[in-house]
Scaffold this motif. Structure first.
Motif, short mmCIF file in Angstrom:
data_model
loop_
_atom_site.label_atom_id
_atom_site.label_comp_id
_atom_site.label_asym_id
_atom_site.label_seq_id
_atom_site.Cartn_x
_atom_site.Cartn_y
_atom_site.Cartn_z
N ASN A 193 0.82 -1.20 0.00
CA ASN A 193 0.00 0.00 0.00
C ASN A 193 0.86 1.26 0.00
N ASP A 194 2.00 1.21 0.68
CA ASP A 194 2.92 2.36 0.73
C ASP A 194 4.30 1.84 1.11
N ARG A 195 5.24 2.76 1.24
CA ARG A 195 6.59 2.37 1.62
C ARG A 195 6.57 1.67 2.99
N PHE A 196 7.62 0.96 3.30
CA PHE A 196 7.65 0.07 4.46
C PHE A 196 7.34 0.84 5.75
N LEU A 197 6.22 0.50 6.40
CA LEU A 197 5.77 1.07 7.67
C LEU A 197 5.48 2.57 7.59
N ARG A 198 5.17 3.07 6.38
CA ARG A 198 4.90 4.49 6.21
C ARG A 198 3.59 4.66 5.46
N GLY A 199 3.12 5.91 5.39
CA GLY A 199 1.82 6.12 4.77
C GLY A 199 1.70 7.46 4.09
N GLY A 200 0.69 7.59 3.23
CA GLY A 200 0.41 8.83 2.53
C GLY A 200 -1.08 9.05 2.39
N ASP A 201 -1.45 10.15 1.74
CA ASP A 201 -2.86 10.56 1.69
C ASP A 201 -3.77 9.56 0.99
N HIS A 202 -3.26 8.75 0.08
CA HIS A 202 -4.12 7.77 -0.57
C HIS A 202 -4.68 6.77 0.43
N SER A 203 -3.95 6.56 1.55
CA SER A 203 -4.42 5.59 2.55
C SER A 203 -5.75 6.00 3.17
N SER A 204 -6.00 7.30 3.26
CA SER A 204 -7.30 7.75 3.79
C SER A 204 -8.44 7.27 2.91
N PHE A 205 -8.21 7.25 1.60
CA PHE A 205 -9.24 6.80 0.66
C PHE A 205 -9.32 5.28 0.62
N VAL A 206 -8.17 4.61 0.69
CA VAL A 206 -8.16 3.15 0.80
C VAL A 206 -9.00 2.71 2.00
N ASN A 207 -8.82 3.39 3.13
CA ASN A 207 -9.54 3.02 4.35
C ASN A 207 -11.04 3.23 4.23
N CYS A 208 -11.45 4.10 3.30
CA CYS A 208 -12.88 4.33 3.06
C CYS A 208 -13.42 3.47 1.92
N GLY A 209 -12.58 2.60 1.37
CA GLY A 209 -13.05 1.67 0.35
C GLY A 209 -12.92 2.14 -1.07
N PHE A 210 -12.18 3.25 -1.31
CA PHE A 210 -12.01 3.77 -2.67
C PHE A 210 -10.70 3.24 -3.27
N PRO A 211 -10.71 2.87 -4.56
CA PRO A 211 -9.47 2.44 -5.22
C PRO A 211 -8.47 3.60 -5.24
N SER A 212 -7.31 3.40 -4.64
CA SER A 212 -6.37 4.50 -4.45
C SER A 212 -4.94 3.99 -4.49
N VAL A 213 -4.05 4.78 -5.10
CA VAL A 213 -2.65 4.40 -5.20
C VAL A 213 -1.77 5.61 -4.90
N ARG A 214 -0.52 5.33 -4.61
CA ARG A 214 0.49 6.38 -4.41
C ARG A 214 1.50 6.31 -5.54
N LEU A 215 1.77 7.47 -6.19
CA LEU A 215 2.80 7.59 -7.20
C LEU A 215 3.99 8.32 -6.61
#
Length: 445
Positions: free
Chosen positions: A284-306
């Motif tokens: 989903n993201d870099r090892f043990l880290r996160g970005g804004d796409h995760s907020s949408f992933v958590n709400c069930g929306f298809p989301s990726v980080r570039l």
């Protein structure tokens, strides 16, 4: 019998009428300009800091001045849209949380909503970056925090995307967003994602750009100016407890909607952008880290980080300083603007391809009533847009990418390949050659 031989048994239906590339998308890609990107980043750096907790009323410095400037750019481009681009600031006062917010803070996401031309097409596609910046101490809101790459580069992609696509006539809608609060625990993206979930927005893809302009590795000095990483989750975070058994039974651990979106990005970006390789990272993201796409992933929306291929930690989350003749800090001089241009062009190509396409085929199903070494798929027409036909996609279970596309104008297809050995999907294709994101079949009742 080998895979290639088996496919020779499939009835071939010609698709010479489907162009390889869409001329309109090629034009948009060619319009992405490195000088424009440089000017955006220099303007963002000029606000001294864009820390989420910095001043919002100072006209020249701080997050407030920065978001006013981004609003002004969106308003400038909205003049090209024939009244279809709505520009606004999504705001909310947030309370101290005892963690990364120690004062009442006005949180603001800068948004431009480009409404689609088809009133019946409810699809929305989103491109984002985060406006806020920081230095070594995440609570330091006064020191010079240029944030040229983290995440001026992502915000420049959002602004340039709005400029290039403002004249488009896509049937579906596109929203351009510069989030605040990313460095304070993804606050801005959570605010928007939760609002969209509550309002049942048909958000079909989120392209979150976070650090896409650095080409040089800090430790080794290696340069990679041709690879863009796309991070995507495999198992869907939302409602995983309810879906896990079905995913296990069907062997679809590698086929969540975000993973399908990532594969789509690779195919489209590499088709339209020269000398660019999209590297799919199965996290989903870099090892043990996160970005804004995760907020949408958590709400069930298809989301990726570039993200760029290398992160340079000398120029990320660093106070501006020189030590032993080495310059530290996230300054514009460390951006590779040609590399950034290619990465922004990839975003533009993908957004245009998604928003120009017809919607996904409906009720895609796979027959299981009999034990056979062939596979029958059937589906229904998309809800919006005109389908010139459909691609049935095929790959072996251990292959990360789709290996074969079979074109048909029918609403079903029998394939002499076993469900045991292959994964299948179906996507809509329109007359301009643009395709929907693939749909994995459900079990036919």
């Amino acid at each position: 019998m080998k895979y290639s031989v088996l496919l020779l048994l499939i009835p071939f239906i010609g698709f010479s009428q489907i162009p390889e590339k869409d001329g309109e998308i090629k034009k948009y890609v060619s319009e992405v300009n490195s000088d424009s990107l440089k000017s955006y980043i220099n303007s963002l750096v000029s606000f001294n800091t864009r820390h989420t907790l910095s001043k919002i009323n100072d006209p020249e410095n701080g997050i407030g001045a920065a978001r006013t400037w981004v609003l002004s750019k969106f308003k400038e481009f909205a003049k090209n849209s024939g009244g279809r681009m709505e520009v606004y600031l999504q705001q909310q006062d947030i309370q101290p949380d005892g963690k990364r917010v120690d004062q009442v803070t006005n949180l603001g996401n800068v948004c431009a909503f480009l409404r689609g031309t088809d009133p019946g097409d409810k699809r929305v596609f989103l491109i984002s970056g985060h406006l806020d910046s920081r230095v070594t101490d995440v609570m330091n809101r006064t020191s010079f925090a240029p944030g040229a790459n983290d995440d001026g580069s992502g915000v420049s992609a959002v602004i340039e995307g709005a400029r290039v696509l403002s004249r488009s006539q896509f049937p579906a809608s596109v929203i351009f967003v510069a989030f605040s609060g990313e460095e304070q625990s993804l606050l801005g993206s959570k605010l928007l994602a939760e609002k969209m979930k509550k309002e049942n927005v048909q958000l079909e893809a989120v392209l979150n750009n976070d650090m896409i302009g650095n080409a040089k590795a800090g430790e080794t000095g290696e340069i990679n100016d041709h690879t863009l990483r796309v991070f995507s989750e495999g198992l869907p975070y939302a409602d995983l407890d309810k879906k896990a058994l079905g995913l296990r039974n069907l062997g679809l651990e590698n086929d969540g909607e975000s993973r399908q979106l990532a594969r789509y990005i690779k195919e489209v970006a590499e088709k339209y952008v020269k000398k660019l390789e999209v590297k799919l990272i199965y996290r989903n993201d870099r090892f043990l880290r996160g970005g804004d796409h995760s907020s949408f992933v958590n709400c069930g929306f298809p989301s990726v980080r570039l993200t760029e291929y290398y992160e340079n930690y000398d120029h990320q989350h660093q106070d501006i300083r020189k030590e032993n003749n080495k310059q530290y800090g996230d300054l514009p001089e460390f951006i590779d603007f040609n590399y950034l241009r290619k990465n922004v062009a990839a975003n533009v190509a993908v957004l245009a391809s998604l928003a120009k396409s017809a919607s996904k085929p409906e009720q895609v199903e796979i027959e299981v009533k009999e034990l056979t070494n062939s596979t029958v798929l059937h589906w229904k027409k998309p809800k919006s847009g005109l389908a010139a036909g459909y691609y049935v996609l095929v790959r072996e279970t251990d292959n990360p990418l789709w290996q074969k596309k079979i074109f048909t104008k029918e609403l079903s297809l029998k394939i002499p390949l076993s469900k045991d050995n292959y994964i299948f999907a179906v996507q809509t294709v329109n007359t301009s050659g643009n395709v929907s994101v693939p749909v994995i079949p459900a079990i036919a009742k």
